[in-house]
Design an enzyme around this catalytic site. Structure first.
Site, PDB file in Angstrom:
ATOM      1  N   HIS A   1       0.833  -1.198   0.000  1.00  0.00           N
ATOM      2  CA  HIS A   1       0.000   0.000   0.000  1.00  0.00           C
ATOM      3  C   HIS A   1       0.871   1.252   0.000  1.00  0.00           C
ATOM      4  O   HIS A   1       2.042   1.221   0.391  1.00  0.00           O
ATOM      5  CB  HIS A   1      -0.916   0.010   1.215  1.00  0.00           C
ATOM      6  CG  HIS A   1      -1.994  -1.024   1.165  1.00  0.00           C
ATOM      7  ND1 HIS A   1      -3.012  -1.084   2.072  1.00  0.00           N
ATOM      8  CD2 HIS A   1      -2.213  -2.043   0.291  1.00  0.00           C
ATOM      9  CE1 HIS A   1      -3.822  -2.080   1.774  1.00  0.00           C
ATOM     10  NE2 HIS A   1      -3.355  -2.687   0.698  1.00  0.00           N
TER      11      HIS A   1
ATOM     12  N   CYS B   1      -2.450  -0.495   7.497  1.00  0.00           N
ATOM     13  CA  CYS B   1      -1.669   0.724   7.293  1.00  0.00           C
ATOM     14  C   CYS B   1      -1.808   1.665   8.478  1.00  0.00           C
ATOM     15  O   CYS B   1      -0.850   2.339   8.860  1.00  0.00           O
ATOM     16  CB  CYS B   1      -2.075   1.417   5.996  1.00  0.00           C
ATOM     17  SG  CYS B   1      -1.451   0.547   4.529  1.00  0.00           S
TER      18      CYS B   1
ATOM     19  N   GLU C   1       0.779   3.933   1.882  1.00  0.00           N
ATOM     20  CA  GLU C   1       1.234   4.317   3.220  1.00  0.00           C
ATOM     21  C   GLU C   1       2.435   3.471   3.630  1.00  0.00           C
ATOM     22  O   GLU C   1       3.434   3.984   4.153  1.00  0.00           O
ATOM     23  CB  GLU C   1       0.111   4.132   4.254  1.00  0.00           C
ATOM     24  CG  GLU C   1      -1.138   4.941   3.972  1.00  0.00           C
ATOM     25  CD  GLU C   1      -2.185   4.204   3.144  1.00  0.00           C
ATOM     26  OE1 GLU C   1      -3.371   4.516   3.304  1.00  0.00           O
ATOM     27  OE2 GLU C   1      -1.812   3.327   2.322  1.00  0.00           O
TER      28      GLU C   1
ATOM     29  N   CYS D   1      -6.291   1.621   5.414  1.00  0.00           N
ATOM     30  CA  CYS D   1      -6.866   0.387   5.941  1.00  0.00           C
ATOM     31  C   CYS D   1      -6.354   0.188   7.378  1.00  0.00           C
ATOM     32  O   CYS D   1      -5.494   0.942   7.851  1.00  0.00           O
ATOM     33  CB  CYS D   1      -6.482  -0.801   5.064  1.00  0.00           C
ATOM     34  SG  CYS D   1      -4.717  -1.217   5.119  1.00  0.00           S
TER      35      CYS D   1
END
Length: 179
Positions: free
Chosen positions: A98, A129, A100, A126
């Site tokens: 991801h 993260c 992040e 999410c």
């Protein structure tokens, strides 16, 4: 004649237009940059980016896609993303990182502290993260679009003292490429 090299003083109409353009606030500035970073994403499903800022300076960026050294998602590197799995399903099979995660690990890779920073993300984080954001010492998450911020995600961030804030009224930039 000024020694200033930051403006083309010979083009009065361009200088006047630049002076008339509204200067963006810091949130808009960093979110606009996140949307530019998003264009580097190689995920075949969704393009997301993150920009980590400390003292109004960018310290790291990241976008979603396959790990370093692994064939890009948009070239078939992630079987889950290449499949017809419905959005939000089979995520345990996705090998993409991801945005992040990539921005945090990029900072770590270069030995840059994220303690006390703000992270600007084009899509809300999410739970996984969010846990990384907490553990990286990031104090604020500013996001553009909401994906699926669960109550558990909100609770983890709140309990850790991390501010989660949607950038209300934000207008995404129109990105134009020449050539």
């Amino acid at each position: 004649m000024s020694d200033c090299s930051c403006h083309d003083h010979g083009d009065a109409p361009a200088a006047a237009a630049a002076a008339a353009a509204p200067r963006p606030d810091w949130d808009t500035y960093f979110m606009d940059i996140a949307h530019v970073v998003k264009t580097r994403s190689n995920c075949s499903r969704r393009n997301v980016a993150a920009v980590i800022v400390k003292d109004r300076r960018i310290i790291s960026t990241g976008y979603n896609g396959t790990p370093r050294g692994v064939r890009n998602c948009n070239e078939g590197g992630c079987p889950r993303c290449a499949s017809s799995a419905p959005s939000g399903t089979g995520l345990g099979e996705c090998i993409c990182s991801h945005a992040e995660e990539n921005s945090i690990t990029q900072a770590a890779y270069h030995g840059i502290s994220t303690k006390g920073a703000t992270i600007y993300v084009t899509l809300s984080p999410c739970l996984m993260c969010s846990k990384m954001i907490v553990n990286a010492g990031i104090r604020e998450v500013v996001y553009d679009e909401e994906y699926s911020v669960t109550e558990q995600t909100k609770a983890v961030l709140a309990e850790a003292g991390v501010v989660l804030r949607r950038l209300e009224g934000y207008k995404r930039p129109t990105l134009v490429r020449n050539g």
